[in-house]
Design a protein around this motif. Sequence first.
Motif, mmCIF file in Angstrom:
data_model
loop_
_atom_site.group_PDB
_atom_site.id
_atom_site.type_symbol
_atom_site.label_atom_id
_atom_site.label_comp_id
_atom_site.label_asym_id
_atom_site.label_seq_id
_atom_site.Cartn_x
_atom_site.Cartn_y
_atom_site.Cartn_z
ATOM 1 N N GLN A 1 -32.386 26.861 13.182
ATOM 2 C CA GLN A 1 -31.915 26.486 11.860
ATOM 3 C C GLN A 1 -31.526 25.103 11.700
ATOM 4 N N VAL A 2 -30.796 24.564 12.655
ATOM 5 C CA VAL A 2 -30.418 23.076 12.440
ATOM 6 C C VAL A 2 -31.780 22.493 12.336
ATOM 7 N N LEU A 3 -32.767 22.817 12.942
ATOM 8 C CA LEU A 3 -34.103 21.865 12.892
ATOM 9 C C LEU A 3 -34.676 21.850 11.470
ATOM 10 N N ASN A 4 -34.493 23.230 11.153
ATOM 11 C CA ASN A 4 -35.166 23.315 9.597
ATOM 12 C C ASN A 4 -34.168 22.704 8.590
ATOM 13 N N LEU A 5 -32.732 22.766 8.674
ATOM 14 C CA LEU A 5 -31.966 21.834 8.062
ATOM 15 C C LEU A 5 -32.333 20.469 7.909
ATOM 16 N N LEU A 6 -32.460 20.044 9.127
ATOM 17 C CA LEU A 6 -32.821 18.573 9.204
ATOM 18 C C LEU A 6 -34.411 18.251 8.450
ATOM 19 N N GLN A 7 -35.120 19.118 8.437
ATOM 20 C CA GLN A 7 -36.292 18.754 7.923
ATOM 21 C C GLN A 7 -36.323 19.013 6.415
ATOM 22 N N ARG A 8 -35.523 19.966 6.014
ATOM 23 C CA ARG A 8 -35.259 19.877 4.426
ATOM 24 C C ARG A 8 -34.579 18.695 3.856
ATOM 25 N N LEU A 9 -33.560 18.207 4.747
ATOM 26 C CA LEU A 9 -33.053 16.859 4.260
ATOM 27 C C LEU A 9 -33.763 15.847 4.452
ATOM 28 N N LYS A 10 -34.541 15.708 5.295
ATOM 29 C CA LYS A 10 -35.516 14.549 5.285
ATOM 30 C C LYS A 10 -36.646 14.810 4.112
ATOM 31 N N ARG A 11 -37.007 15.700 3.778
ATOM 32 C CA ARG A 11 -37.933 15.992 2.537
ATOM 33 C C ARG A 11 -37.244 15.579 1.220
ATOM 34 N N GLU A 12 -35.977 16.305 0.957
ATOM 35 C CA GLU A 12 -35.264 15.952 -0.181
ATOM 36 C C GLU A 12 -34.833 14.672 -0.289
ATOM 37 N N ARG A 13 -34.153 14.229 0.682
ATOM 38 C CA ARG A 13 -33.526 12.643 0.602
ATOM 39 C C ARG A 13 -34.556 11.641 0.965
ATOM 40 N N GLY A 14 -35.610 12.044 1.357
ATOM 41 C CA GLY A 14 -36.543 11.011 1.888
ATOM 42 C C GLY A 14 -36.097 10.023 3.073
ATOM 43 N N LEU A 15 -35.312 10.918 3.981
ATOM 44 C CA LEU A 15 -34.675 10.325 5.139
ATOM 45 C C LEU A 15 -35.958 9.927 6.150
ATOM 46 N N SER A 16 -35.613 8.880 7.108
ATOM 47 C CA SER A 16 -36.266 8.511 8.216
ATOM 48 C C SER A 16 -35.453 9.142 9.286
ATOM 49 N N TYR A 17 -35.813 9.347 10.269
ATOM 50 C CA TYR A 17 -35.402 9.825 11.777
ATOM 51 C C TYR A 17 -35.905 9.092 12.860
ATOM 52 N N LEU A 18 -35.208 8.668 13.654
ATOM 53 C CA LEU A 18 -35.423 8.528 15.056
ATOM 54 C C LEU A 18 -34.632 9.533 16.034
ATOM 55 N N LEU A 19 -35.598 10.179 16.453
ATOM 56 C CA LEU A 19 -35.377 11.599 17.029
ATOM 57 C C LEU A 19 -35.424 11.632 18.463
ATOM 58 N N ILE A 20 -34.355 11.572 19.414
ATOM 59 C CA ILE A 20 -34.315 11.676 20.675
ATOM 60 C C ILE A 20 -34.153 13.064 21.129
ATOM 61 N N SER A 21 -35.019 13.612 22.025
ATOM 62 C CA SER A 21 -35.019 14.592 22.708
ATOM 63 C C SER A 21 -35.921 15.142 23.970
ATOM 64 N N HIS A 22 -35.294 15.687 24.847
ATOM 65 C CA HIS A 22 -36.204 16.001 26.063
ATOM 66 C C HIS A 22 -36.896 17.109 26.005
ATOM 67 N N ASP A 23 -36.831 18.049 24.736
ATOM 68 C CA ASP A 23 -37.531 18.990 24.648
ATOM 69 C C ASP A 23 -38.956 18.640 23.572
ATOM 70 N N LEU A 24 -40.011 18.732 24.431
ATOM 71 C CA LEU A 24 -41.237 18.246 23.782
ATOM 72 C C LEU A 24 -41.555 19.119 22.790
ATOM 73 N N ASP A 25 -41.364 20.479 22.659
ATOM 74 C CA ASP A 25 -41.539 21.189 21.301
ATOM 75 C C ASP A 25 -40.729 20.777 20.212
ATOM 76 N N VAL A 26 -39.384 20.469 20.278
ATOM 77 C CA VAL A 26 -38.677 19.911 19.449
ATOM 78 C C VAL A 26 -39.515 18.645 18.799
ATOM 79 N N VAL A 27 -39.681 17.936 19.462
ATOM 80 C CA VAL A 27 -40.185 16.514 19.188
ATOM 81 C C VAL A 27 -41.740 16.708 18.383
#
Length: 275
Positions: free
Chosen positions: A189-215
Amino acid sequence: MSEPQTAALVVEHIVKEYRVHRTAFRAVDDVSFRIARGTTFGLVGESGSGKSTIARCVLRLIAPDAGRSLIAGTDPALVRGSALRRLRAETGIVFQNPKAALNPRMRIRDIVAEPLVTHTRLSAADVRRRVSALLDEVGLASSHGERLPHQLSGGQAQRAGVARAIATAPQLVVLDEPTSALDVSVQAQVLNLLQRLKRERGLSYLLISHDLDVVRYMSDEAGVMRRGQLVETGPADVVLTAPSHEYTRQLLAAMPAVPGVRMPQPDGDERSILL
Ligand SMILES: Nc1ncnc2c1ncn2[C@@H]1O[C@H](COP(=O)(O)OP(=O)(O)OP(=O)(O)O)[C@@H](O)[C@H]1O
Ligand SMILES: [Mg+2]
């Protein structure tokens, strides 16, 4: 889009050493990469490889020993006063553990308001209005705004963390392990929220994660850190499925993808288990 001056973030030859008992330890060793506007750059690598140190340098929470970074074309080291405040408003950060990251004695509403109060000159009434809109945008009810962090679920607390991170309408948001402290069902849910905000706001993300699926799910480009160095960069699906560097292959082998339901569907329902 890929012009140097329009990139959301440019990192050039950053070096950061920590001094421990008089010996210098090079946590980040000549790292360079760029994030085009509206895209996500995923940073992976073993624990201690320097990922969070890069994030702290980019956000200017610490100063690098060498190299520079440009946020929307501006080097934070070269601006002062109101220009620096404006530049700080151009960035946000979401931390790993939302409950630890949010001040336990402040109401959610005030936590979300804080960057607006610090970095903008909005009136109190405008801040209140903006906070209400932000809570709504991340899927929280206004009653959640009256609570303290410990009175929210992990997922709700991270939504509040996201609302705070985007409060000043930044261009660039750093996500440092944004979902690794959350239950698997809430992660999606939180990942989808972040994806929606990226789309709607044109955000750029620096995403740090040890979870390769998430990345893989979130990123356009990806970079692999090893002992302070960026050993491989490229399109996320290439780097994380068919890497050219031996270390990345080892990393992939050491972190096999969990088959099944972990990743949300694009545009999946991010509000389904909200309460
Ligand atoms: N304030 C500090 N003082 C001394 N050494 C530090 C400090 N912060 C980090 N380090 C060291 O620098 C290296 C990089 O740390 P960093 O937090 O950037 O790694 P990371 O890739 O984010 O790791 P993790 O995946 O565990 O979060 C580590 O060896 C760490 O022990
Ligand atoms: Mg870290």
